[in-house]
Design a protein around this motif. Sequence first.
Motif: not given
Length: 458
Positions: A404-415
């Motif tokens: 869940n932490t990995l998915l959430y960080e990826f959802l909030l990631w932006e270049p």
Amino acid sequence: MLTRFVEGLFCCLSSRSSNVVVPIETSEPSADGYEFVEVKPGRMLRVRHMLPERPVVEEPSGQGGTVSCKRKITVYRNGQLYIENLGERASAELKCSGETEANSTVEVELAEGKSTPPVSPPDGRTDPAKEASREGTGEAQVRGQRRKPKRTIIIDCERRISACKGTHPDVALFFVHGVGGSLDIWNRQLDFFSRLGYEVIAPDLAGHGASSAPQITAAYTFYALAEDMRIIFKRYAKKRNVLIGHSYGVSFCTFLAHEYPEQIHKLVMINGGGPTALEPSLCSIFNLPTCVLHCMSPLLSWCFLKAGFARQGSKEKQLLRENNAFNVSSFVLRAMMSGQYWPEGDEVYHAEITAPTLLVHGMHDKFVPVEEDQRMAEILLMAFLKVLEEGSHMVMMECPETVNTLLYEFLLWEPATSPSSKTISKSRPETAKPQSDQSRTVPEDRPCSARQASNSTS
């Protein structure tokens, strides 16, 4: 075990199927978000659709970043795939592997090949010493064959990648399970993201969970199941959609990402395997008669427990029971395995996907080797590979908090947009000399490529 054997023997003698397959009637959406969608006349799929309350819509904090997706894919007649990345590299903040630099060239074998050639220099130039050695070893003929491309594909588009906030009504998360699973395997993820304000959609594949189980094998081919997922996607899709697939479900997510590139914002592949075309195995235990598989179901469940979990204790057995994992009829299991025919899903097909992709792999997975996900990270345009040492094939059930932490960080990631880097990349001449070894040192905050990760561990 004895009861299953007697039932299977009886179905063999009576020449009838051991599983009772009936369609599920339609029903109104329940308080838990369960509803049934008719994908074909008489075929219903159970879908868990959780739409949280959004009293206040939070405005995005940033405008995100725009990534230039320029790629030239050349397929040669000698069975090689030549990928030239011409776009600007998105600066990654995730500590993952698999990102490909801009202005780089990747030369790989196709799925039939036994080895993967090394990555060429960023400007595409070759080493004269290596060329001389190739002449002596007979590789000149191979290079001569490679000059005649079989086909060439050009990808030139701009992608705007922004953070996916849970309070935005234009964001939807789709969770797709694999063979033998159900939407219940995502319970920890569905509850986690719905509490954060995300709209989540998780369907049961045909014959799985509480969905209808047709008696015809044609309902379980890849194309039939992919069409079911297309209907589900078109029904619930928003402006920005994130696809999360597990195992066989990754193939359906890849299919949707290829069919709807403008609507797929981000993609997550959990233990999905390599970018190879699907073809059922001729020598497989799942080619046995249905009644024989029914007799062997306790053994198959035990094998799945051993191969799908890093530990095989009472906790893991309880997870299988509670989440309806590997709880399908022998008829459905046999039809699913024999229907995995998808010749279009080769490496070229995956190389055309431009959506940012997070690959999650459980180190103890005995179904999918880590080398396959590393290969997937090499082929995809913008991929990040994260290996979890404490997980196996069912990593989302074994360590849900980490996933869940990995998915959430990826959802909030932006270049991060860097005007200086854009100026440098545009002003760089095409005939620039290769950089020195010191200038090409990878910084600590930049994820290394999948090939570098594999070399460091070998």
